[in-house]
Scaffold this motif. Structure first.
Motif, PDB file in Angstrom:
ATOM      1  N   THR A 290      27.713  75.631  22.220  1.00  0.00           N
ATOM      2  CA  THR A 290      26.905  75.785  21.014  1.00  0.00           C
ATOM      3  C   THR A 290      27.244  74.742  19.965  1.00  0.00           C
ATOM      4  O   THR A 290      26.415  74.415  19.115  1.00  0.00           O
ATOM      5  CB  THR A 290      27.072  77.202  20.430  1.00  0.00           C
ATOM      6  OG1 THR A 290      28.456  77.450  20.149  1.00  0.00           O
ATOM      7  CG2 THR A 290      26.567  78.247  21.413  1.00  0.00           C
ATOM      8  N   ARG A 401      19.120  85.994  25.987  1.00  0.00           N
ATOM      9  CA  ARG A 401      19.568  85.866  24.599  1.00  0.00           C
ATOM     10  C   ARG A 401      18.874  86.902  23.728  1.00  0.00           C
ATOM     11  O   ARG A 401      17.640  87.003  23.736  1.00  0.00           O
ATOM     12  CB  ARG A 401      19.250  84.465  24.084  1.00  0.00           C
ATOM     13  CG  ARG A 401      19.535  84.259  22.605  1.00  0.00           C
ATOM     14  CD  ARG A 401      19.169  82.849  22.159  1.00  0.00           C
ATOM     15  NE  ARG A 401      17.764  82.547  22.400  1.00  0.00           N
ATOM     16  CZ  ARG A 401      16.759  82.898  21.593  1.00  0.00           C
ATOM     17  NH1 ARG A 401      16.999  83.600  20.495  1.00  0.00           N
ATOM     18  NH2 ARG A 401      15.520  82.557  21.885  1.00  0.00           N
ATOM     19  N   CYS A 420      27.993  81.396  17.258  1.00  0.00           N
ATOM     20  CA  CYS A 420      27.520  80.887  18.552  1.00  0.00           C
ATOM     21  C   CYS A 420      26.088  81.344  18.833  1.00  0.00           C
ATOM     22  O   CYS A 420      25.224  80.538  19.220  1.00  0.00           O
ATOM     23  CB  CYS A 420      28.438  81.355  19.675  1.00  0.00           C
ATOM     24  SG  CYS A 420      30.041  80.518  19.726  1.00  0.00           S
ATOM     25  N   ARG A 423      23.490  79.634  16.747  1.00  0.00           N
ATOM     26  CA  ARG A 423      23.211  78.279  17.228  1.00  0.00           C
ATOM     27  C   ARG A 423      22.387  78.294  18.515  1.00  0.00           C
ATOM     28  O   ARG A 423      21.716  77.315  18.835  1.00  0.00           O
ATOM     29  CB  ARG A 423      24.523  77.526  17.427  1.00  0.00           C
ATOM     30  CG  ARG A 423      25.208  77.190  16.103  1.00  0.00           C
ATOM     31  CD  ARG A 423      26.544  76.512  16.274  1.00  0.00           C
ATOM     32  NE  ARG A 423      27.007  75.957  15.004  1.00  0.00           N
ATOM     33  CZ  ARG A 423      28.109  75.226  14.855  1.00  0.00           C
ATOM     34  NH1 ARG A 423      28.881  74.975  15.911  1.00  0.00           N
ATOM     35  NH2 ARG A 423      28.436  74.741  13.676  1.00  0.00           N
ATOM     36  N   LEU A 424      22.456  79.401  19.247  1.00  0.00           N
ATOM     37  CA  LEU A 424      21.614  79.563  20.442  1.00  0.00           C
ATOM     38  C   LEU A 424      20.187  79.979  20.081  1.00  0.00           C
ATOM     39  O   LEU A 424      19.322  80.012  20.948  1.00  0.00           O
ATOM     40  CB  LEU A 424      22.233  80.607  21.374  1.00  0.00           C
ATOM     41  CG  LEU A 424      23.490  80.182  22.127  1.00  0.00           C
ATOM     42  CD1 LEU A 424      24.180  81.393  22.744  1.00  0.00           C
ATOM     43  CD2 LEU A 424      23.161  79.145  23.203  1.00  0.00           C
ATOM     44  N   ASP A 456      23.927  77.757   9.529  1.00  0.00           N
ATOM     45  CA  ASP A 456      23.509  78.087  10.893  1.00  0.00           C
ATOM     46  C   ASP A 456      22.462  79.197  10.915  1.00  0.00           C
ATOM     47  O   ASP A 456      22.047  79.632  11.993  1.00  0.00           O
ATOM     48  CB  ASP A 456      24.722  78.494  11.735  1.00  0.00           C
ATOM     49  CG  ASP A 456      25.599  77.303  12.101  1.00  0.00           C
ATOM     50  OD1 ASP A 456      25.033  76.260  12.472  1.00  0.00           O
ATOM     51  OD2 ASP A 456      26.824  77.423  12.016  1.00  0.00           O
TER      52      ASP A 456
END
Length: 711
Positions: A290, A401, A420, A423-424, A456
């Motif tokens: 990530t 996800r 993380c 960011r995905l 983020d």
């Protein structure tokens, strides 16, 4: 200072001044008492009750104010009241006076001294809480230790006044009896020192050691009582059985095998424990993937107009599995058997302090080390039973996800995984009760992390208290209380990151009587021994620091104390435990931070260097964060370090080495660092301290010297 304290100080000062101005001490002189012994005896015989009360009042005042004369008065008690009556009078008067001295010191001095010297007083209070009665009783038995010192010093501690009183009365009784008895022969005594011979002093000193001998005997009796329910084998299959093959168990068994002991390691699930399978390794693999996605997103900062990336969530999770598989051989059964460890896969059951059953066979052992780790804890919030919350153990099984991820908890795990998944591409809501993330860190460190979490796209829900979960038509909602109002947060999946619970059940601890209902962790002493001295524990099952490197650190002590404790034992040292959080930016620290120094009243000076001034940070587009060093005022001695920035964890070992080996900032400043590197920041921080403490007078003379040289 309030007026009551001021008045008390004034009264005490007036009494003490009057005592010396009017030479009242001459009336408590042995020669004077002997010259007046006949008339004094007559008055006592005629006024027994009154004389006893007057004697006690004077004795209490002398003792409470630490005035000279208590020893002579003790002799007088024996001479005029007799052994039994004198002993009773002195015993109560001396203890009451000592308690007054104790309370005066507590009232006047404890608060200001604790605030100023808290770092020194806290360890004393911990010792008092554990063994205070033994300390006090021992000191009372030894006349070499002046009581006028003991009384006020104990008043500065957390010992209860009631405890101080009865322990003091009991501890002073033998010495009091000696002096009162000597007083019955007052005519033969020329000075108080005649009473205590070197032999008698030695006897008192030996008597002072007695409580500790008694404590050891009592401890042995307690252990023997616990052992009495079990039969000790005549011989043993192994020197040590280790239960749990996480970091603590692996290192313990490795050390045992390396010292040629026979050791059996039992693991019911996967070798490597949480760190390899569900913790450090998979989380850092996810962070690396990530981090790359964030670099692509921010490519314009590197002068790249456009960068695109295409990924499949399942592929990233598959990579994590591959990383685990690649590292697995380091912790495998095959490797540890090649090192000389007997490995057993199965559920261990402790049958006795010397017997562990696994796979239907019983292994007899001299020592047992419990290294069963911990598991994620799930809070009892109404409605959570209708969900299937993810934890740091189960999140690695995801193949899709989550669109909207709710994270409960803003500690290291919550912040790392939340960042993380943001960011995905997940919409992440981070819910926490406190006003900042990473509540153990300094506020300025937390603020840097918070700013990047916001960048983020994470929704930071500070000071939100979960009330209940609701589920309707497949829609999940968390109802929170925030600033007195209700807030609703919708989500698809829940990640719980609110702490970990030690694994105490399911392997026979209850058979040894080492855990009781409601116990939150396994209790051990400073040698990592449980109440059964041949049963040790290390790692997350005991805390206090639930890190892989802390478990590995404890493992050495568990192994060495278990195998060689009869010859030499080592107290576990927690002085230099590194703390690391692998968010972007990272936070790393060792020693105390500024928050702890302020809370504990530890004198300190803050030295800070901002990374926006560092060449390498600028070239890497990572010019944020700082190096903050706490030093002892007027010295370059390092008390603690907090680092915030990319690769902060890699910068920490230099400070860890310096603190471990008592090297100050001057040594770091004098160490050549390659240019341009992130680690130069450590040297520049030392430079900030040096500039602040530059010898201004010497520099002024140098300026004059250079001016003279020019002319």
């Amino acid at each position: 200072m309030n007026w009551k304290k001021g008045l008390l100080i004034a009264i005490i000062a007036l009494v003490v001044i009057a005592f010396f101005i009017y030479d009242l001490g001459s009336y408590l002189n042995l020669s004077y008492i002997k010259s007046q012994q006949t008339s004094l005896q007559t008055w006592v015989d005629d006024n027994l009750l009154l004389s006893g009360l007057v004697f006690m009042a004077v004795y209490i005042a002398v003792t409470a104010l630490s005035l000279p004369g208590a020893a002579v008065m003790t002799l007088v008690a024996g001479a005029v009241f007799g052994l039994l009556s004198g002993l009773i009078l002195v015993s109560f008067a001396s203890t009451i006076g000592a308690t007054f001295s104790f309370l005066i010191a507590r009232y006047l001095l404890r608060e200001p001294l604790t605030n100023k010297f808290q770092s020194h007083i806290d360890p004393i209070n911990k010792g008092i809480a554990k063994d205070g009665m033994f300390y006090l009783f021992t000191l009372r038995l030894v006349p070499l230790v002046p009581f006028f010192v003991i009384n006020p010093v104990m008043g500065l501690t957390t010992m209860r006044a009631r405890t101080f009183y009865w322990v003091s009365q009991l501890g002073m009784l033998p010495g009091t009896a000696v002096y009162v008895n000597a007083g019955t022969q007052l005519g033969a005594i020329e000075q108080a020192g005649d009473i205590v011979s070197p032999g008698l002093l030695l006897s008192f000193c030996l008597l002072g050691i007695f409580p500790w001998i008694a404590k050891a005997i009592v401890g042995g009796i307690k252990a023997r009582k616990k052992y009495s329910a079990f039969s000790k084998p005549a011989s043993f299959d192994t020197n040590m059985v280790v239960i749990g093959a996480g970091a603590g168990g692996l290192i313990t068994s490795y050390i045992a095998a390396a010292t040629k002991a026979k050791v059996t390691l039992i693991e019911k699930h996967k070798m490597g424990g949480d760190c390899l399978n569900t913790g450090c390794v998979p989380s850092k693999a996810l962070i690396r993937s990530t981090h790359f996605l964030a670099d692509v997103r921010d490519a314009n900062k590197l002068g790249i107009k456009k960068a695109e990336v295409e990924f499949d969530f399942a592929d990233i999770m598959a990579r994590i599995k591959r990383v685990i598989t690649t590292i697995e051989p380091h912790d495998s059964v095959e490797r540890y058997e090649s090192l000389g460890v007997d490995c057993e896969t199965g559920e261990a059951t402790i049958r006795s302090p010397w017997e562990v059953e696994v796979n239907g066979k019983v292994i007899t052992t001299r020592n047992i080390v419990i290294a069963t780790g911990a598991r994620p804890s799930v809070p009892n919030i109404p409605g959570i039973e209708n969900l299937t919350p993810l934890t740091s153990d189960t999140i690695w099984d995801l193949q899709q996800r989550p669109e909207r991820l709710l994270v409960l908890g803003a500690g290291a795990i919550g912040c790392e995984l939340g960042q993380c998944f943001a960011r995905l591409g997940s919409q992440v809501s981070l819910v926490y009760r406190k006003p900042q993330v990473l509540t153990n860190e300094d506020l300025d460190a937390a603020k840097v992390v918070e700013s990047h979490l916001l960048e983020d796209g994470i929704s930071l829900c500070a000071e939100h208290t979960p009330v209940r979960f609701e589920t309707s038509d497949g829609q999940h909602t968390l109802i929170c209380e925030h600033m007195g109002t209700e807030r609703r947060i919708d989500f698809d999946q829940l990640l719980v990151a609110t702490g970990r619970t030690p694994n105490l059940q399911g392997f026979g601890l209850e058979n040894l009587g080492l855990i009781k209902q409601g116990d939150k962790q396994l209790e051990v002493d400073e040698y990592l021994r449980t109440e059964l001295p041949n049963v040790f524990a290390c790692g997350d099952v005991i805390g206090p620091y639930r890190f892989t490197h802390a478990a590995s650190h404890q493992a050495w002590y568990a192994a060495v104390n278990g195998l060689f404790g009869q010859l030499k034992r080592f107290k576990v040292d927690y002085s230099y435990i590194p703390f690391t959080t692998y968010t972007s930016p990272e936070v790393a620290r060792i020693g105390i931070n500024e928050k702890q120094a302020i809370d504990k009243g530890i004198p300190h000076e803050v030295v800070k260097y901002d990374l926006d001034d560092l060449d390498r940070a600028i070239t890497d587009e990572a010019a944020y964060g700082f190096v903050k060093v706490l030093v002892k005022p007027g010295s370059d001695k390092i008390l603690g370090v907090t680092l915030v920035g990319e690769h902060a964890a890699e910068m920490l070992p230099e400070f860890a080495l310096a603190m471990k080996h008592k090297l100050g900032l001057n040594k770091i400043l004098g160490t050549l660092h390659a240019y341009p590197t992130i680690n130069e920041a450590n040297r520049f921080a030392a430079g900030v301290w040096k500039k602040r403490h530059a010898p201004q007078k010497a520099l002024a003379w140098l300026e004059k010297f250079h001016r003279w040289m020019r002319n």
